[in-house]
Design a protein around this motif. Structure first.
Motif, PDB file in Angstrom:
ATOM      1  N   GLY A   6      30.757-102.981  26.278  1.00 53.52           N
ATOM      2  CA  GLY A   6      31.467-103.637  25.186  1.00 53.52           C
ATOM      3  C   GLY A   6      30.712-103.615  23.873  1.00 53.52           C
ATOM      4  N   LYS A   7      29.442-103.256  23.922  1.00 58.61           N
ATOM      5  CA  LYS A   7      28.620-103.230  22.708  1.00 58.61           C
ATOM      6  C   LYS A   7      28.777-101.872  22.042  1.00 58.61           C
ATOM      7  N   THR A   8      29.181-101.885  20.783  1.00 57.46           N
ATOM      8  CA  THR A   8      29.441-100.633  20.080  1.00 57.46           C
ATOM      9  C   THR A   8      28.615-100.493  18.803  1.00 57.46           C
ATOM     10  N   ASP A   9      27.664-101.388  18.583  1.00 54.69           N
ATOM     11  CA  ASP A   9      26.843-101.321  17.374  1.00 54.69           C
ATOM     12  C   ASP A   9      26.109 -99.989  17.299  1.00 54.69           C
ATOM     13  N   ASP A  10      25.990 -99.461  16.089  1.00 56.69           N
ATOM     14  CA  ASP A  10      25.178 -98.272  15.868  1.00 56.69           C
ATOM     15  C   ASP A  10      23.721 -98.711  15.954  1.00 56.69           C
ATOM     16  N   PRO A  11      22.922 -98.117  16.854  1.00 56.07           N
ATOM     17  CA  PRO A  11      21.532 -98.560  16.981  1.00 56.07           C
ATOM     18  C   PRO A  11      20.739 -98.411  15.678  1.00 56.07           C
ATOM     19  N   LEU A  12      21.092 -97.435  14.846  1.00 59.87           N
ATOM     20  CA  LEU A  12      20.400 -97.297  13.558  1.00 59.87           C
ATOM     21  C   LEU A  12      20.687 -98.489  12.652  1.00 59.87           C
ATOM     22  N   ASP A  13      21.919 -98.985  12.692  1.00 60.39           N
ATOM     23  CA  ASP A  13      22.249-100.168  11.892  1.00 60.39           C
ATOM     24  C   ASP A  13      21.464-101.384  12.377  1.00 60.39           C
ATOM     25  N   VAL A  14      21.309-101.505  13.692  1.00 59.36           N
ATOM     26  CA  VAL A  14      20.544-102.622  14.256  1.00 59.36           C
ATOM     27  C   VAL A  14      19.082-102.507  13.821  1.00 59.36           C
ATOM     28  N   LEU A  15      18.530-101.306  13.900  1.00 57.85           N
ATOM     29  CA  LEU A  15      17.141-101.096  13.487  1.00 57.85           C
ATOM     30  C   LEU A  15      16.960-101.381  11.996  1.00 57.85           C
ATOM     31  N   ARG A  16      17.896-100.909  11.166  1.00 54.09           N
ATOM     32  CA  ARG A  16      17.823-101.195   9.721  1.00 54.09           C
ATOM     33  C   ARG A  16      17.827-102.696   9.467  1.00 54.09           C
ATOM     34  N   ALA A  17      18.695-103.410  10.157  1.00 54.76           N
ATOM     35  CA  ALA A  17      18.784-104.867   9.983  1.00 54.76           C
ATOM     36  C   ALA A  17      17.485-105.554  10.376  1.00 54.76           C
ATOM     37  N   GLU A  18      16.718-104.929  11.275  1.00 52.93           N
ATOM     38  CA  GLU A  18      15.430-105.479  11.708  1.00 52.93           C
ATOM     39  C   GLU A  18      14.282-105.059  10.797  1.00 52.93           C
ATOM     40  N   GLY A  19      14.563-104.198   9.814  1.00 53.47           N
ATOM     41  CA  GLY A  19      13.542-103.796   8.875  1.00 53.47           C
ATOM     42  C   GLY A  19      12.947-102.417   9.085  1.00 53.47           C
ATOM     43  N   VAL A  20      13.500-101.650  10.026  1.00 54.21           N
ATOM     44  CA  VAL A  20      13.014-100.282  10.223  1.00 54.21           C
ATOM     45  C   VAL A  20      13.628 -99.407   9.130  1.00 54.21           C
ATOM     46  N   LEU A  21      12.785 -98.638   8.469  1.00 58.73           N
ATOM     47  CA  LEU A  21      13.255 -97.720   7.432  1.00 58.73           C
ATOM     48  C   LEU A  21      13.798 -96.465   8.097  1.00 58.73           C
ATOM     49  N   ILE A  22      15.028 -96.092   7.746  1.00 54.39           N
ATOM     50  CA  ILE A  22      15.691 -94.927   8.311  1.00 54.39           C
ATOM     51  C   ILE A  22      15.968 -93.961   7.165  1.00 54.39           C
ATOM     52  N   ASP A  23      15.560 -92.706   7.306  1.00 58.44           N
ATOM     53  CA  ASP A  23      15.780 -91.744   6.224  1.00 58.44           C
ATOM     54  C   ASP A  23      17.197 -91.166   6.276  1.00 58.44           C
ATOM     55  N   ALA A  24      17.496 -90.288   5.330  1.00 55.59           N
ATOM     56  CA  ALA A  24      18.833 -89.703   5.211  1.00 55.59           C
ATOM     57  C   ALA A  24      19.203 -88.837   6.409  1.00 55.59           C
ATOM     58  N   HIS A  25      18.227 -88.446   7.208  1.00 56.84           N
ATOM     59  CA  HIS A  25      18.472 -87.620   8.389  1.00 56.84           C
ATOM     60  C   HIS A  25      18.521 -88.447   9.673  1.00 56.84           C
ATOM     61  N   GLY A  26      18.530 -89.770   9.537  1.00 59.55           N
ATOM     62  CA  GLY A  26      18.625 -90.644  10.706  1.00 59.55           C
ATOM     63  C   GLY A  26      17.331 -90.812  11.464  1.00 59.55           C
ATOM     64  N   ARG A  27      16.196 -90.602  10.801  1.00 61.04           N
ATOM     65  CA  ARG A  27      14.885 -90.738  11.446  1.00 61.04           C
ATOM     66  C   ARG A  27      14.207 -92.029  11.007  1.00 61.04           C
ATOM     67  N   ALA A  28      13.677 -92.741  11.985  1.00 60.45           N
ATOM     68  CA  ALA A  28      12.907 -93.952  11.696  1.00 60.45           C
ATOM     69  C   ALA A  28      11.558 -93.556  11.103  1.00 60.45           C
TER      70      ALA A  28
END
Length: 114
Positions: free
Chosen positions: A69-91
């Motif tokens: 039932g969980k459909t969150d984008d893991p990158l969005d979750v990581l961004r919300a936690e303060g992980v910097l994600i580049d334009a290519h989807g790399r932490a």
């Protein structure tokens, strides 16, 4: 729960916001291979499993939440936690926790990093 899964879960639970690690680092921590670690994290609930990425800091193509039932984008979750994600989807590599740092978080040994 067996001892290796317990160590893995202790380390994952201790990952601070804004940090991430790799399947390889988790595997090295518990004496496994990255593939079974990924399978385990995709099949069973584990703390901060979304913060375990491929070596280059990307979400594995086969990533799935254990809860269908969980459909969150893991990158969005990581961004919300303060992980910097580049334009290519790399932490950001500077936010990666190494196997030694994971071991210190899990309490299995002191980190050798200065």
């Amino acid at each position: 729960m067996n001892a290796l899964r317990e160590v893995m879960n202790q380390a994952l639970a201790a990952i601070p916001a804004g940090r991430w690690t790799t399947y390889g680092d988790v595997a090295a921590l518990i004496g496994s291979h990255p593939v079974p670690v990924g399978n385990r994290l995709a099949s069973y609930s584990a703390p901060n499993a979304h913060g375990v990425l491929q070596a280059e800091g990307t979400v594995a193509p086969s990533f799935r939440w254990p809860d269908p039932g969980k459909t969150d984008d893991p990158l969005d979750v990581l961004r919300a936690e303060g992980v910097l994600i580049d334009a290519h989807g790399r932490a950001a590599a500077s936010q990666r926790l190494t196997v030694d740092e994971l071991a210190a978080l899990a309490g299995t040994f002191e980190s050798t990093d200065s």
